[in-house]
Design a protein around this motif. Structure first.
Motif, PDB file in Angstrom:
ATOM      1  N   ARG A  19       0.904  -1.401   0.016  1.00 50.31           N
ATOM      2  CA  ARG A  19       0.053  -0.066  -0.060  1.00 50.31           C
ATOM      3  C   ARG A  19       0.878   1.208   0.022  1.00 50.31           C
ATOM      4  O   ARG A  19       0.692   2.284  -0.908  1.00 50.31           O
ATOM      5  CB  ARG A  19      -0.964  -0.025   0.967  1.00 50.31           C
ATOM      6  CG  ARG A  19      -1.828   1.172   1.260  1.00 50.31           C
ATOM      7  CD  ARG A  19      -3.127   0.929   2.286  1.00 50.31           C
ATOM      8  NE  ARG A  19      -4.000   1.905   2.293  1.00 50.31           N
ATOM      9  CZ  ARG A  19      -3.891   3.227   2.973  1.00 50.31           C
ATOM     10  NH1 ARG A  19      -2.952   3.327   3.639  1.00 50.31           N
ATOM     11  NH2 ARG A  19      -4.937   3.777   3.012  1.00 50.31           N
ATOM     12  N   ALA A  20       1.820   1.136   0.737  1.00 46.17           N
ATOM     13  CA  ALA A  20       2.977   2.247   0.844  1.00 46.17           C
ATOM     14  C   ALA A  20       3.467   2.763  -0.625  1.00 46.17           C
ATOM     15  O   ALA A  20       3.627   3.645  -0.951  1.00 46.17           O
ATOM     16  CB  ALA A  20       3.838   2.155   2.002  1.00 46.17           C
ATOM     17  N   LYS A  21       3.809   1.434  -1.207  1.00 47.54           N
ATOM     18  CA  LYS A  21       4.491   1.488  -2.466  1.00 47.54           C
ATOM     19  C   LYS A  21       3.647   2.127  -3.505  1.00 47.54           C
ATOM     20  O   LYS A  21       4.149   3.015  -4.411  1.00 47.54           O
ATOM     21  CB  LYS A  21       4.953   0.086  -2.930  1.00 47.54           C
ATOM     22  CG  LYS A  21       5.689   0.016  -4.244  1.00 47.54           C
ATOM     23  CD  LYS A  21       6.357  -1.265  -4.543  1.00 47.54           C
ATOM     24  CE  LYS A  21       6.960  -1.311  -5.714  1.00 47.54           C
ATOM     25  NZ  LYS A  21       7.479  -2.690  -6.071  1.00 47.54           N
ATOM     26  N   VAL A  22       2.410   1.687  -3.587  1.00 49.21           N
ATOM     27  CA  VAL A  22       1.386   2.069  -4.443  1.00 49.21           C
ATOM     28  C   VAL A  22       0.927   3.732  -4.158  1.00 49.21           C
ATOM     29  O   VAL A  22       0.882   4.435  -4.951  1.00 49.21           O
ATOM     30  CB  VAL A  22      -0.016   1.616  -4.067  1.00 49.21           C
ATOM     31  CG1 VAL A  22      -1.209   2.096  -4.935  1.00 49.21           C
ATOM     32  CG2 VAL A  22       0.057   0.091  -4.810  1.00 49.21           C
ATOM     33  N   ALA A  23       1.248   4.029  -2.880  1.00 49.95           N
ATOM     34  CA  ALA A  23       0.888   5.599  -2.649  1.00 49.95           C
ATOM     35  C   ALA A  23       1.986   6.280  -3.155  1.00 49.95           C
ATOM     36  O   ALA A  23       1.676   7.466  -3.567  1.00 49.95           O
ATOM     37  CB  ALA A  23       0.872   5.659  -1.070  1.00 49.95           C
ATOM     38  N   ARG A  24       3.231   5.829  -2.839  1.00 57.46           N
ATOM     39  CA  ARG A  24       4.197   6.611  -3.369  1.00 57.46           C
ATOM     40  C   ARG A  24       4.260   7.005  -4.914  1.00 57.46           C
ATOM     41  O   ARG A  24       4.833   8.024  -5.485  1.00 57.46           O
ATOM     42  CB  ARG A  24       5.743   5.903  -3.119  1.00 57.46           C
ATOM     43  CG  ARG A  24       6.170   5.868  -1.703  1.00 57.46           C
ATOM     44  CD  ARG A  24       7.644   5.588  -1.791  1.00 57.46           C
ATOM     45  NE  ARG A  24       7.958   4.005  -2.179  1.00 57.46           N
ATOM     46  CZ  ARG A  24       8.062   3.058  -1.574  1.00 57.46           C
ATOM     47  NH1 ARG A  24       7.615   3.086  -0.316  1.00 57.46           N
ATOM     48  NH2 ARG A  24       8.163   1.904  -2.378  1.00 57.46           N
TER      49      ARG A  24
ATOM     50  N   ARG B  74       0.575  -4.721  -8.748  1.00 59.88           N
ATOM     51  CA  ARG B  74       1.667  -4.931 -10.090  1.00 59.88           C
ATOM     52  C   ARG B  74       1.242  -4.404 -11.316  1.00 59.88           C
ATOM     53  O   ARG B  74       1.772  -3.963 -11.853  1.00 59.88           O
ATOM     54  CB  ARG B  74       2.153  -6.312  -9.880  1.00 59.88           C
ATOM     55  CG  ARG B  74       3.060  -6.853  -8.689  1.00 59.88           C
ATOM     56  CD  ARG B  74       3.916  -8.052  -9.056  1.00 59.88           C
ATOM     57  NE  ARG B  74       2.931  -8.943  -8.986  1.00 59.88           N
ATOM     58  CZ  ARG B  74       2.802  -9.532  -7.952  1.00 59.88           C
ATOM     59  NH1 ARG B  74       3.302  -9.435  -6.887  1.00 59.88           N
ATOM     60  NH2 ARG B  74       1.788 -11.031  -7.902  1.00 59.88           N
ATOM     61  N   GLU B  75      -0.235  -4.845 -11.564  1.00 60.93           N
ATOM     62  CA  GLU B  75      -0.605  -4.549 -12.707  1.00 60.93           C
ATOM     63  C   GLU B  75      -0.874  -2.846 -12.912  1.00 60.93           C
ATOM     64  O   GLU B  75      -0.696  -2.473 -14.274  1.00 60.93           O
ATOM     65  CB  GLU B  75      -2.072  -5.102 -12.937  1.00 60.93           C
ATOM     66  CG  GLU B  75      -1.857  -6.743 -13.027  1.00 60.93           C
ATOM     67  CD  GLU B  75      -3.251  -7.432 -13.085  1.00 60.93           C
ATOM     68  OE1 GLU B  75      -4.266  -6.566 -12.760  1.00 60.93           O
ATOM     69  OE2 GLU B  75      -3.364  -8.562 -13.496  1.00 60.93           O
ATOM     70  N   VAL B  76      -1.187  -2.403 -12.006  1.00 61.39           N
ATOM     71  CA  VAL B  76      -1.176  -0.817 -11.763  1.00 61.39           C
ATOM     72  C   VAL B  76       0.064  -0.167 -12.043  1.00 61.39           C
ATOM     73  O   VAL B  76       0.366   0.471 -12.937  1.00 61.39           O
ATOM     74  CB  VAL B  76      -1.819  -0.429 -11.003  1.00 61.39           C
ATOM     75  CG1 VAL B  76      -1.870   1.127 -10.684  1.00 61.39           C
ATOM     76  CG2 VAL B  76      -3.409  -0.772 -10.990  1.00 61.39           C
ATOM     77  N   LEU B  77       1.079  -0.679 -11.300  1.00 58.53           N
ATOM     78  CA  LEU B  77       2.189   0.228 -11.283  1.00 58.53           C
ATOM     79  C   LEU B  77       3.081  -0.303 -12.686  1.00 58.53           C
ATOM     80  O   LEU B  77       4.248   0.555 -12.851  1.00 58.53           O
ATOM     81  CB  LEU B  77       3.077  -0.467 -10.024  1.00 58.53           C
ATOM     82  CG  LEU B  77       2.463  -0.010  -8.768  1.00 58.53           C
ATOM     83  CD1 LEU B  77       3.409  -0.697  -7.723  1.00 58.53           C
ATOM     84  CD2 LEU B  77       2.541   1.484  -8.640  1.00 58.53           C
ATOM     85  N   VAL B  78       3.175  -1.298 -13.252  1.00 60.22           N
ATOM     86  CA  VAL B  78       3.969  -1.561 -14.330  1.00 60.22           C
ATOM     87  C   VAL B  78       3.716  -0.726 -15.360  1.00 60.22           C
ATOM     88  O   VAL B  78       4.599  -0.254 -16.021  1.00 60.22           O
ATOM     89  CB  VAL B  78       3.808  -3.196 -14.772  1.00 60.22           C
ATOM     90  CG1 VAL B  78       4.395  -3.243 -16.214  1.00 60.22           C
ATOM     91  CG2 VAL B  78       4.433  -4.079 -13.717  1.00 60.22           C
ATOM     92  N   PRO B  79       2.544  -0.543 -15.917  1.00 61.23           N
ATOM     93  CA  PRO B  79       2.348   0.761 -16.968  1.00 61.23           C
ATOM     94  C   PRO B  79       2.808   1.959 -16.514  1.00 61.23           C
ATOM     95  O   PRO B  79       3.372   2.795 -17.196  1.00 61.23           O
ATOM     96  CB  PRO B  79       0.838   0.519 -17.259  1.00 61.23           C
ATOM     97  CG  PRO B  79       0.524  -0.689 -16.750  1.00 61.23           C
ATOM     98  CD  PRO B  79       1.493  -1.140 -15.449  1.00 61.23           C
ATOM     99  N   ARG B  80       2.525   2.374 -15.097  1.00 63.15           N
ATOM    100  CA  ARG B  80       3.001   3.685 -14.554  1.00 63.15           C
ATOM    101  C   ARG B  80       4.356   3.681 -14.721  1.00 63.15           C
ATOM    102  O   ARG B  80       4.929   4.909 -15.235  1.00 63.15           O
ATOM    103  CB  ARG B  80       2.487   3.679 -13.288  1.00 63.15           C
ATOM    104  CG  ARG B  80       2.780   5.002 -12.497  1.00 63.15           C
ATOM    105  CD  ARG B  80       2.025   5.846 -12.868  1.00 63.15           C
ATOM    106  NE  ARG B  80       1.977   7.416 -12.193  1.00 63.15           N
ATOM    107  CZ  ARG B  80       1.204   8.225 -12.308  1.00 63.15           C
ATOM    108  NH1 ARG B  80       0.451   8.331 -13.446  1.00 63.15           N
ATOM    109  NH2 ARG B  80       1.632   9.436 -11.684  1.00 63.15           N
TER     110      ARG B  80
END
Length: 428
Positions: A361-366, A408-414
């Motif tokens: 969650r913290a990683k996603v928030a960053r 992971r699916e959200v962060l990879v394209p980002r």
């Protein structure tokens, strides 16, 4: 023989006479011979000494005959400065012929030394010297052998006996007594063995002699110390055991306190494990939680026995009990810690899942994706499962994995940038 040959022969025989006389006097004064004469001998030494006494008596008889024959020959030679032919014939006969006659009654020969008894024997002077040398070597060997054993073993046995008495006194002070402790019985056995060994060495020293292989020199060999060495090793083992008991007396209080502390820690750990088990059963669902055993009452009873031994100064019993208790107490503490670890394992798994969920969650928030609806939905689902009781760890773990997958699916394209897959999907 001419005159010069006669003179040389007389000089040689005179030197041999002096050497034999010196050896006989030394044998007569030998400390070993004097001890043999006054000792109450037994066994092989008694038999050998009886033969040796006869040999020494015969040796002196031969020497007296040799001395008389040599003196008569010297007197014959001294009659004339230039001996006649008849004188030389007689001197030759005395120096080279069997001119010495020895009556058996003069020496009382024993059949074991001289063979069957004879009325008399005849020798040349050379033969008589050879016979005396042979008898002297055998007699000296027996005397030197006995003296070597007496010089070596009794003194060592006495020193070991003195050490034995000190060890017995020390053993008695710590409760190691015959009939009460194996070491006490062994001390009694060593005492009896040393007493028996000393008596046997004194009465039969030749039974404790090992001749040197291939040696013909008188006294060639060494004393047999096997029995003494065994007794010395046994006493040393007991002495170390007594020292261990003494060490127990000195540090027993500290060791008992240490034992109580180890057992107390084991008891507290088991108490913590029982409390944790109740918590796990209440908070974690569908999980196998092992049972927790009770406190080690048997060890506590043995610890009380050890304290009783110390109060009554029963150090020989306390020593082995403390050693076994120390091993078992450490094993009990290890078992208690393993039990606590096994009981709290589900809580540790839950804590690890909580930590993993919050870390993602913290990683996603960053990356600015904390408000993504799918992520919020999956995070809330996983959190409800992990922070509710009872918690089904298998279901909760699957929920955490679904949140991780969505993140992971959200962060990879980002992370791919403007020309990444997300931009390409927008263009289409």
């Amino acid at each position: 023989m001419d005159r010069d040959e006669v003179d040389r022969a007389l000089a040689r025989l005179g030197a041999e006479h002096e050497a034999v006389e010196t050896s006989l006097l030394a044998l007569q004064d030998h400390a070993g011979r004097r001890l043999l004469e006054g000792a109450g001998l037994t066994g092989v030494t008694k038999d050998r000494w009886a033969s040796t006494e006869q040999a020494i008596s015969l040796l002196w008889g031969y020497f007296d005959a040799y001395s008389a024959a040599l003196n008569d020959t010297r007197e014959l030679r001294a009659r004339r400065r230039w001996p006649s032919r008849e004188d030389l014939v007689e001197l030759t006969d005395r120096l080279r012929g069997r001119s010495v006659t020895i009556a058996s009654s003069a020496t009382h020969p024993a059949p074991s030394i001289t063979g069957p008894a004879k009325l008399s024997e005849q020798f040349t002077l050379e033969e008589l010297v050879s016979r005396m040398n042979e008898l002297y070597a055998g007699s000296l060997d027996m005397v030197v052998t006995a003296d070597s054993v007496w010089s070596a073993l009794p003194a060592r046995i006495d020193l070991l006996s003195a050490e034995l008495q000190r060890t017995r006194s020390l053993a008695h002070s710590v409760g190691v007594r015959p009939g009460e402790h194996p070491a006490g019985d062994e001390l009694e056995a060593i005492t009896h063995e040393l007493s028996t060994l000393r008596a046997q060495v004194i009465s039969d020293p030749l039974a404790f002699w090992r001749p040197a292989v291939g040696s013909s020199a008188p006294g060639g060999g060494r004393p047999d110390t096997d029995r003494y060495d065994r007794a010395a090793r046994a006493l040393e083992d007991i002495r170390r055991e007594i020292e261990a008991v003494l060490q127990v007396r000195q540090d027993s209080e500290e060791r008992l306190l240490r034992l109580r502390d180890v057992l107390s820690r084991a008891d507290r750990t088991l108490t913590e494990a029982r409390s944790a088990r109740g918590e796990v059963l209440a908070k974690i669902a569908a999980s196998e939680v092992p049972a927790v055993s009770g406190p080690p009452t048997v060890l506590q009873e043995r610890l009380a026995t050890a304290a009783e031994y110390r109060r009554h100064s029963q150090w020989h019993r306390l020593s082995p009990l403390l050693e076994s208790l120390e091993r078992e107490a450490e094993d009990e503490l290890l078992r208690a810690r393993e039990s606590l670890g096994a009981v709290t394992a589900p809580l540790a798994v839950r804590a690890e899942l909580r930590g993993r969920l919050d870390a993602y969650r913290a990683k996603v928030a960053r990356h600015g994706m904390a408000e993504d609806p799918l992520l919020i939905e999956r995070y809330d689902a996983a959190r409800r499962m992990l922070w509710s009781a009872p918690c089904d760890l298998r279901v909760a773990e699957q929920a955490v994995l679904r949140y991780q997958q969505a993140a992971r699916e959200v962060l990879v394209p980002r992370q791919a940038g403007p020309s990444g897959p997300e931009d390409r999907r927008g263009d289409s």
